[in-house]
Design a protein around this motif. Structure first.
Motif, mmCIF file in Angstrom:
data_model
loop_
_atom_site.group_PDB
_atom_site.id
_atom_site.type_symbol
_atom_site.label_atom_id
_atom_site.label_comp_id
_atom_site.label_asym_id
_atom_site.label_seq_id
_atom_site.Cartn_x
_atom_site.Cartn_y
_atom_site.Cartn_z
ATOM 1 N N ALA A 48 0.833 -1.214 0.000
ATOM 2 C CA ALA A 48 0.000 0.000 0.000
ATOM 3 C C ALA A 48 0.867 1.264 0.000
ATOM 4 C CB ALA A 48 -0.914 0.003 1.218
ATOM 5 N N GLU A 49 1.954 1.248 0.817
ATOM 6 C CA GLU A 49 2.847 2.406 0.839
ATOM 7 C C GLU A 49 3.492 2.627 -0.530
ATOM 8 O OE1 GLU A 49 5.608 1.731 3.921
ATOM 9 O OE2 GLU A 49 4.192 2.155 5.569
ATOM 10 N N ARG A 50 3.909 1.473 -1.158
ATOM 11 C CA ARG A 50 4.514 1.618 -2.490
ATOM 12 C C ARG A 50 3.514 2.199 -3.483
ATOM 13 N NH1 ARG A 50 5.941 -3.766 -2.028
ATOM 14 N NH2 ARG A 50 7.831 -4.105 -0.825
ATOM 15 N N ARG A 51 2.236 1.690 -3.370
ATOM 16 C CA ARG A 51 1.210 2.204 -4.271
ATOM 17 C C ARG A 51 1.027 3.717 -4.076
ATOM 18 N NH1 ARG A 51 -2.461 -1.368 -2.442
ATOM 19 N NH2 ARG A 51 -1.984 -3.430 -3.201
ATOM 20 N N ASN A 52 0.862 4.108 -2.770
ATOM 21 C CA ASN A 52 0.675 5.550 -2.482
ATOM 22 C C ASN A 52 1.882 6.370 -2.926
ATOM 23 O OD1 ASN A 52 -1.838 5.160 -1.302
ATOM 24 N ND2 ASN A 52 -0.959 4.726 0.703
ATOM 25 N N ASP A 53 3.095 5.811 -2.662
ATOM 26 C CA ASP A 53 4.301 6.537 -3.092
ATOM 27 C C ASP A 53 4.339 6.679 -4.607
ATOM 28 O OD1 ASP A 53 5.048 6.784 -0.486
ATOM 29 O OD2 ASP A 53 6.343 4.985 -0.487
ATOM 30 N N SER A 54 3.957 5.577 -5.294
ATOM 31 C CA SER A 54 3.970 5.655 -6.751
ATOM 32 C C SER A 54 2.957 6.676 -7.255
ATOM 33 C CB SER A 54 3.668 4.280 -7.345
ATOM 34 O OG SER A 54 2.369 3.858 -6.986
ATOM 35 N N GLU A 55 1.736 6.672 -6.618
ATOM 36 C CA GLU A 55 0.738 7.672 -7.028
ATOM 37 C C GLU A 55 1.222 9.082 -6.735
ATOM 38 O OE1 GLU A 55 -2.828 6.725 -5.041
ATOM 39 O OE2 GLU A 55 -3.304 4.962 -6.273
ATOM 40 N N ASP A 56 1.810 9.267 -5.536
ATOM 41 C CA ASP A 56 2.342 10.601 -5.220
ATOM 42 C C ASP A 56 3.447 10.999 -6.191
ATOM 43 O OD1 ASP A 56 0.588 10.758 -3.150
ATOM 44 O OD2 ASP A 56 2.023 10.023 -1.641
ATOM 45 N N ASP A 57 4.321 10.030 -6.515
ATOM 46 C CA ASP A 57 5.389 10.334 -7.474
ATOM 47 C C ASP A 57 4.811 10.717 -8.835
ATOM 48 O OD1 ASP A 57 7.267 9.845 -5.547
ATOM 49 O OD2 ASP A 57 7.544 7.732 -6.102
ATOM 50 N N ASP A 58 3.773 9.941 -9.248
ATOM 51 C CA ASP A 58 3.151 10.275 -10.542
ATOM 52 C C ASP A 58 2.545 11.680 -10.497
ATOM 53 O OD1 ASP A 58 3.852 7.786 -11.440
ATOM 54 O OD2 ASP A 58 1.912 6.859 -10.955
ATOM 55 N N ASP A 59 1.840 11.976 -9.380
ATOM 56 C CA ASP A 59 1.243 13.314 -9.268
ATOM 57 C C ASP A 59 2.316 14.389 -9.279
ATOM 58 O OD1 ASP A 59 -1.242 12.208 -9.130
ATOM 59 O OD2 ASP A 59 -1.290 12.153 -6.915
ATOM 60 N N ARG A 60 3.395 14.112 -8.534
ATOM 61 C CA ARG A 60 4.481 15.097 -8.506
ATOM 62 C C ARG A 60 5.087 15.293 -9.903
ATOM 63 N NH1 ARG A 60 6.922 12.154 -4.689
ATOM 64 N NH2 ARG A 60 5.783 12.295 -2.727
ATOM 65 N N LYS A 61 5.301 14.163 -10.592
ATOM 66 C CA LYS A 61 5.865 14.269 -11.942
ATOM 67 C C LYS A 61 4.942 15.047 -12.869
ATOM 68 C CE LYS A 61 8.547 9.988 -11.638
ATOM 69 N NZ LYS A 61 8.642 8.581 -12.086
ATOM 70 N N GLU A 62 3.635 14.735 -12.754
ATOM 71 C CA GLU A 62 2.682 15.453 -13.610
ATOM 72 C C GLU A 62 2.696 16.946 -13.302
ATOM 73 O OE1 GLU A 62 0.793 14.556 -16.109
ATOM 74 O OE2 GLU A 62 1.613 12.522 -16.091
ATOM 75 N N ARG A 93 6.775 22.855 -15.768
ATOM 76 C CA ARG A 93 7.817 23.108 -16.778
ATOM 77 C C ARG A 93 7.211 23.609 -18.081
ATOM 78 N NH1 ARG A 93 9.541 17.857 -15.853
ATOM 79 N NH2 ARG A 93 10.820 17.654 -13.990
ATOM 80 N N HIS A 94 6.087 22.962 -18.470
ATOM 81 C CA HIS A 94 5.428 23.380 -19.696
ATOM 82 C C HIS A 94 4.966 24.826 -19.586
ATOM 83 C CE1 HIS A 94 3.347 22.842 -23.454
ATOM 84 N NE2 HIS A 94 2.175 23.186 -22.906
ATOM 85 N N ARG A 95 4.390 25.177 -18.420
ATOM 86 C CA ARG A 95 3.944 26.537 -18.203
ATOM 87 C C ARG A 95 5.113 27.522 -18.229
ATOM 88 N NH1 ARG A 95 1.890 25.998 -13.239
ATOM 89 N NH2 ARG A 95 0.504 24.267 -13.664
#
Length: 886
Positions: free
Chosen positions: A158-172, A178-180
């Motif tokens: 679950a922590e890995r899942r949340n970390d991955s989601e947070d990482d994805d959100d952060r990357k997005e 950057r685009h802005r």
């Protein structure tokens, strides 16, 4: 011979007896072994095969040994029979003793062997039981460790899942930023390059202009100096105009988007201002009329304005007294103005200073002032003070009741003005002002200044078309004056309560107001205990002395506002003498002594007041402040124990309402209720019903739960999944039962940038619970309500197609795509709307182009260099417009 024969018989008999005894002993031993074996089998069950074989062999051995001994004894017996004659008896006795000893030793050894065997068996069984227990413990510990390892693995996943989601959100978010940033950098770079090009062109043109000016200057200096100076000034002015035009065009191009935004904002602001103007038109007109009247009266005497006007510059008391002494003509308008200001200040000061303890001292001072001249000032001061502090309404009513006994016109004037204020507040839907006016009328009825007919009329008007606010105002009015209505008009009060019962049966009003009506019935059942008509310290007027005014709500009322404004009196001195005589008749001869002593004792009173103030300040400094928040911790503990120890939500609500909360501590109760709900393993409907009961009971709890919603949503990423689910279901229950207003959803902004994984889970659970509670059809009707669209704009965004698609996809993925039908239609029609918006913009650009070209042609006729620059600017602007249209 005979003696030998007897000896032989005796020896034979003894030998037979010995043999018989030996056989009996063997039989008994066999019996004991058999019984022992049976007992052993009964106690321990079946034996092992090996032990049974060994035991059988041992028994066989014992039997063979016993048979051998038996045959040996028989042989020995025969030998003794043959050789006994030649042996002595004593040797036989010794042999018998030796035999007995041997048998005893054998029996002893056999018993020891049996004991050793039993001990070995017991030790083996105990070892087996210990080994079995150890095995079971090891198995249990292994299972426990396996379950703990599984839980740890699940938590890590679950922590890995949340970390991955947070990482994805952060990357997005980083990609979007950057685009802005790239877009803004490109825009700034283009503007910079354009400005540099413009500056270079301007510099080139400027250098050409300077060279031309120098050549012209050298040529013209020789001809005529004055004409050359004038030409230079004209050229400078022309150049300045050209530069201003270029700068305006540049600013117009850069601020194009800001202008559109400002237009939209101005349109919205204009709508809001129109609403406010429509609501405040009546109030502004009245104020204008009052100001016009005041100005008209103030301009009667221009010389009096220099000495101070009501509402003007503040004049200190010593200066006012000196100015009154300087005036010689006591009947002049100037002197009357000064006495009017002094009268107004004195009445305001006394009314603001009155309370339940000093009212008996204030009344003589009030009668010492000219209340007939200042009756309008007195009524206005009482109404303003009562509006500012409604808690002292009964004190002001008692003051008016005392004045009404001597001056009936003042009581009538005040009652008329309060009724007029009530009518205006009722028409404007001004609830605070209406509550204040209703409370004042209730206490005037209690003091019998107003007749009870006006109370019955007022309640009839409020309950004719019942709404939540009107019923709430009526409940407060009956609570204040129900005791005296029960005494004077019991049938009228019975009819009022029947109307309240009918409103309860209809059930069209809010639950909170229904609770207020039920509480009013309980107060009536208790015969209005705790709500007396008049407090003992305010019962200052005898019933015989009181004068009651009969006034109806349907009568035309003249407030006589001109009494609040100064007017010169041609018979001023005569009226003052008449009031002095009247004052003596009211207060007696002591009034003169009191006035003289008051002047002498003012200084002493001031000193005493200063000493009292200093003592109060010192006492406040000496007060101990508890910074450890012990009382707050005890309050939270009490609330927690009450919630956890109650059987159902009704019992918990009843107990919690009994807790005495100080103002501002209602928030602690809401926080503790939400914390207890979040700590449960699964959501319990008990907490939702309890929160609903408090929201319906008092709007203070409703506002606190709204603040909790905003706070919880802002910190939702800190909650665990279980707590997050419980909190979302709790607020969904409050929203589904209308205990919490739906405009709290305006704090949720459903976009990819503004949400996290935790907030999306919260929104998902919230709307799924609402759909289960209300149904998808009713939920869609609520969300498409035109009056609430401002609150739902952040959940269904229409500012950007990307955000619109994200909202549609989100609700579709959680199974609530039905509530996004309007958003889908808007997304389909968005290109057509954009084209319609661009048409008027393009037309306005064309008009500006035509005006720009005409102005450039005018400037080109004046100067050649100016025409070149304008033509180049036109070409540049045309190229920009073509790029924009592409």
């Amino acid at each position: 011979m005979g003696g030998k024969l007897r000896e032989e018989r005796y020896e034979k008999r003894n030998g037979d007896v010995k043999i018989r005894d030996d056989k009996d002993r063997e039989r008994s031993r066999d019996k004991e072994t058999r019984v022992r074996d049976e007992k052993h089998q009964k106690e321990h069950g079946e034996r092992k095969v090996q032990d049974s074989d060994e035991e059988n062999k041992r028994v066989e051995r014992e039997r063979t040994g016993r048979e051998r001994d038996r045959s040996h004894h028989q042989d020995r017996g025969r030998e003794t029979d043959d050789s006994f004659r030649s042996r002595r008896s004593r040797y036989d006795l010794e042999d018998d003793d030796d035999r007995k000893k041997r048998k005893r030793a054998e029996r002893h050894n056999d018993s020891e062997d049996d004991d050793d065997r039993k001990e070995r068996k017991r030790a083996g069984r105990s070892n087996e039981s210990v080994d079995g227990g150890d095995r079971k413990e090891r198995k249990r510990a292994g299972r426990r460790n396996d379950s703990e390892d599984d839980d740890e693995r699940k938590e890590k996943r679950a922590e890995r899942r949340n970390d991955s989601e947070d990482d994805d959100d952060r990357k997005e978010r980083k990609r979007a930023e950057r685009h802005r940033d790239r877009k803004t950098d490109d825009k700034h770079r283009k503007e910079r390059n354009r400005r540099d090009d413009d500056d270079e062109e301007e510099g080139f043109r400027g250098r050409e202009d300077e060279e031309g000016l120098r050549s012209r200057r050298s040529h013209n200096d020789y001809e005529d100096g004055d004409d050359g100076k004038e030409r230079k000034r004209a050229e400078r002015q022309n150049n300045q105009k050209v530069e201003d035009k270029r700068r305006n065009e540049r600013n117009r191009h850069a601020d194009g988007e800001d202008i559109r935004y400002k237009r939209d904002r101005e349109v919205k602001g204009q709508h809001q201002e129109d609403r406010r103007d429509g609501e405040l038109n009546e109030h502004q007109e009245e104020r204008r009329n009052m100001e016009v009247n005041e100005r008209r009266d103030a301009n009667i005497n221009t010389s009096a304005s220099n000495l101070g006007r009501s509402g003007g510059v503040y004049i200190p008391p010593f200066k006012l007294a000196r100015m009154m002494k300087d005036v010689q003509d006591k009947s002049s308008a100037e002197y009357q103005r000064l006495t009017w200001d002094a009268l107004r200040k004195s009445i305001n000061g006394l009314v603001n200073k009155v309370n339940a303890t000093n009212i008996k001292n204030i009344i003589p001072e009030l009668f010492a002032e000219n209340l007939i001249r200042g009756r309008g000032l007195f009524c206005r001061s009482c109404m303003k003070s009562q509006m500012a502090s409604p808690g002292f309404t009964d004190v002001f009513a008692a003051l008016v009741a005392v004045v009404n006994t001597k001056f009936h016109e003042i009581g009538n004037l005040l009652l008329r003005r309060v009724v007029l204020q009530l009518k205006r507040a009722y028409k404007r839907n001004d609830k605070p002002q209406l509550l204040a006016a209703v409370k004042f009328i209730a206490h005037l009825v209690n003091q019998q200044v107003a007749h009870e007919i006006i109370a019955l009329e007022l309640i009839t008007v409020l309950l004719e078309t019942p709404t939540d606010d009107s019923v709430e105002v009526a409940v407060g009015f009956v609570t204040e004056c129900g005791s005296i209505l029960q005494e004077y008009t019991p049938q009228g009060l019975h009819g009022i309560f029947e109307r309240f019962r009918g409103i309860l049966h209809e059930g069209e009003i809010d639950k909170r107001v229904q609770f207020l009506i039920e509480n009013l019935f309980a107060i009536r059942k208790a015969k209005f205990q705790g709500y007396p008509a008049i407090r003992p310290e305010l019962d200052l007027v005898d019933q015989e002395d009181q004068f009651t005014h009969e006034l109806s709500l349907e009568d035309e009322i003249d407030p006589e506002t001109t009494l609040d404004i100064f007017k010169p009196d041609p018979q001023f001195l005569e009226n003052e003498k008449l009031y002095e005589d009247l004052k003596k008749s009211i207060l007696g001869d002591e009034s003169e002594d009191d006035t003289a002593s008051d002047d002498n004792g003012d200084d002493e009173d001031d000193d005493e007041d200063e000493d009292e103030i200093d003592e109060e300040e010192e006492e406040e400094r000496m007060k101990i402040q508890d910074e450890t928040e012990t009382n707050l911790v005890n309050l939270r503990r009490t609330i927690y124990l009450t919630i956890m120890s109650s059987v159902d939500f009704e019992e918990a609500g009843h107990k919690l309402l009994k807790i005495k909360l100080e103002p501002g501590q209602e928030m602690e109760l809401c926080i503790m209720l939400l914390e207890c709900c979040s700590q449960e393993r699964t959501y319990l409907r008990y907490y939702g019903l309890l929160g609903q009961r408090f929201c319906m009971y008092n709007k203070v709890y409703q506002e606190n739960f709204e603040k909790n919603f905003v706070q919880q949503y802002s910190m939702i990423h800190r909650l665990e999944t279980n707590k997050l689910r419980n909190v979302a279901k709790f607020f969904a229950h409050l929203l589904g039962t209308d205990a919490l207003p739906w405009h709290v959803l305006a704090y949720i902004r459903l976009t990819e940038e503004d949400t996290t994984s935790s907030s999306r889970i919260f929104i998902k659970i919230l709307f799924q619970e609402l759909s289960e509670h209300l149904g998808i059809r009713l939920l869609n009707e609520r969300l498409t309500d035109p009056t609430m669209q401002d609150s739902f704009e952040s959940i269904f965004p229409k500012d950007n197609p990307k955000n619109t698609r994200f909202s549609i996809n989100f609700f579709t993925s959680i199974g609530l795509g039905g509530i996004t039908e309007n958003l889908r239609e808007y997304l389909k029609n968005m290109p057509r709307l954009i084209m319609q918006q661009q048409k008027p913009v393009s037309e306005s650009d064309d008009e500006s182009d035509s005006s720009g070209s005409s102005s450039d042609s005018d400037t080109s006729s004046s100067d050649g260099s100016g025409s070149d620059s304008s033509s180049s600017d036109e070409s540049e602007s045309d190229e920009r417009r073509r790029k924009r249209r592409r």
